[in-house]
Write an enzyme that holds these catalytic residues in place. Structure first.
Site, PDB file in Angstrom:
ATOM      1  N   SER A 124     -24.613 -81.767  28.400  1.00 57.64           N
ATOM      2  CA  SER A 124     -25.700 -82.665  28.813  1.00 57.64           C
ATOM      3  C   SER A 124     -25.827 -83.947  28.002  1.00 57.64           C
ATOM      4  CB  SER A 124     -27.037 -81.916  28.788  1.00 57.64           C
ATOM      5  OG  SER A 124     -27.197 -81.139  29.953  1.00 57.64           O
ATOM      6  N   LYS A 127     -25.657 -87.246  29.818  1.00 64.50           N
ATOM      7  CA  LYS A 127     -26.816 -87.961  30.371  1.00 64.50           C
ATOM      8  C   LYS A 127     -27.110 -89.252  29.623  1.00 64.50           C
ATOM      9  CE  LYS A 127     -29.140 -83.886  32.321  1.00 64.50           C
ATOM     10  NZ  LYS A 127     -28.241 -82.786  31.918  1.00 64.50           N
ATOM     11  N   SER A 290     -33.781 -82.831  30.075  1.00 64.70           N
ATOM     12  CA  SER A 290     -32.385 -82.607  30.472  1.00 64.70           C
ATOM     13  C   SER A 290     -32.322 -82.286  31.965  1.00 64.70           C
ATOM     14  CB  SER A 290     -31.740 -81.482  29.658  1.00 64.70           C
ATOM     15  OG  SER A 290     -30.329 -81.563  29.747  1.00 64.70           O
TER      16      SER A 290
END
Length: 450
Positions: A124, A127, A290
């Site tokens: 993640s 991102k 997230s």
């Protein structure tokens, strides 16, 4: 140290000053939560971006000059930092692949380099790249628009605009009012998802971490009333959204005949629109929670703005292209999605720290929501349950990444001398995800003590 005091130290040191005043939803919510945790009376937190029915102007980005000016002195000792990090990087709780970088934000100097150019699965932390690409390409004031158009005398089409936070209540009320004004009380309903192309399903397949990626969905296709984290998802978010919209129209005196069906809204007369919260707030929410659905939606918006298909394939080309415009040296980076759920993604600590340094730079105020959206250690978002008892609690702001066999962290912190540092540590193949996360937290805390 009380949580609000720790965050107060962070503000005094300058990290949040660099990010701008606490005047957006995420930042005001942090301040209220800090006060509540310390037992003081706190003002109610504002509604989340998903609950905001009307567009709002993005807050002006504050200058980062105060923190960067304060950071001109007290340069960190590279040798001392390396000595503190070396035993932590040797931890048996990390996997066979372990990489890291620490970058001084003000000078751009690489203070620590442990195979920092080596690209591996970022999970993640991807991102961060998506956030920079979205803000840099679209701007923080952009909103995502869902429309209802009339096609013919008695047919309306709900046209998806790629807003996964969509709420239908006000849109249905406005549509019904427009129809009543026309003297229309009965319609057929279609829905248009043509903004996006390519497969709806992420390569990982059906998953509680991500709904099918459709241009039309309500509340991320969640079926359990949750607002973040894993959840049961709709198998057909667009169809479900259209059916919910039909029910809402009925509650306002508009009869929908037949079942909602796919249709084109091209050439239709606009009856009503719903605009999302500003992109700056969507980015903050994506990073704090997230949020995979927001990440994939923003990646598609980047693809559309750059003339590419709004698909996983289009995203994979649009995001690196946007980063290259900022001069980010991507090396062997690989992008397969916007969320980081795909193990094929590959980024290096050098890339992640460079992205963070850009976001904190006074030269790029448009990227400030990347910093303000980062969770605070031991306090908010995906870091709320981490760093407890560590020196980085309340000081580190970071994005984490976790997939099977992958654990990563990338963020910013402030040293005791007021220096703002960007850091990234990544590991693959750790024997225990929980132990690896603790080891990464220890590395982040060690950077805070530089």
């Amino acid at each position: 140290m009380a949580i609000s005091a720790a965050i107060g130290a962070l503000v005094a040191a300058g990290a949040v000053v660099a990010a701008g005043p606490w005047d957006g939803g995420q930042r005001r919510a942090e301040r209220s939560l800090a006060a509540a945790r310390d037992g003081r009376t706190a003002a109610p937190a504002p509604r989340s971006a998903a609950a905001v029915p009307r567009p709002r102007a993005a807050p002006p980005a504050a200058s980062a000059a105060p923190v960067l000016a304060a950071a001109d002195g007290g340069r960190p000792d590279s040798a001392g930092l390396a000595a503190r990090l070396a035993p932590l990087m040797a931890s048996q709780d990390l996997g066979t692949i372990r990489t890291g970088a620490v970058l001084d934000v003000a000078s751009g100097k690489l203070l620590y380099d442990h195979k920092s150019a080596t690209a591996s699965t970022p999970a993640s932390t991807t991102k961060l790249a998506t956030a920079v690409a979205a803000l840099g390409t679209l701007g923080g004031s952009r909103t995502l628009t869902t429309a209802v158009v009339a096609v013919g005398a008695k047919r309306v089409v709900l046209v998806g605009g790629g807003d996964p936070t969509l709420e239908l209540g006000d849109l249905a009320a406005d549509t019904a009012a427009a129809l009543h004004a026309r003297g229309t009380t009965s319609v057929r309903l279609g829905y248009d998802t043509s903004l996006y192309s390519g497969p709806l399903l992420h390569p990982i397949g059906p998953n509680e971490n991500l709904a099918p990626v459709s241009a039309l969905m309500v509340r991320e296709g969640r079926l359990d009333g949750s607002t973040s984290g894993p959840a049961s998802r709709s198998a057909d978010p667009a169809q479900d959204a259209a059916e919910s919209f039909a029910d809402l129209l009925a509650s306002h005196g508009i009869t929908v005949t037949g079942d909602p069906a796919p249709a084109s809204g091209a050439g239709g007369t606009r009856l009503a629109v719903h605009r999302s919260a500003p992109l700056s707030e969507l980015v903050e929410r994506m990073l704090t929670d997230s949020d995979n659905d927001l990440a994939e939606a923003l990646a598609r918006q980047v693809a559309l703005a750059s003339g590419r298909p709004a698909s996983f394939a289009g995203d994979a080309k649009a995001i690196p292209a946007a980063l290259r415009k900022y001069g980010v040296p991507l090396g062997n980076a690989v992008f397969a999605d916007g969320s980081g759920l795909d193990h094929v993604d590959a980024l290096s600590p050098a890339v992640l720290t460079r992205i963070l340094a850009l976001a904190a730079s006074p030269s790029h105020p448009e990227l400030r929501p990347v910093i303000t959206g980062l969770p605070i250690a031991a306090f908010s978002g995906t870091l709320a349950a981490r760093f407890h008892g560590d020196a980085g609690a309340g000081l580190v702001r970071a994005k984490t990444g976790t997939l099977t066999g992958t654990n990563t962290i990338a963020g910013v912190t402030v040293t005791p001398k007021g220096r703002v540092l960007a850091f990234s540590f990544m590991t693959q193949g750790a024997p225990s995800a929980t132990a690896a996360q603790s080891a990464l937290d220890a590395l982040g805390s060690a950077v805070s003590g530089s």
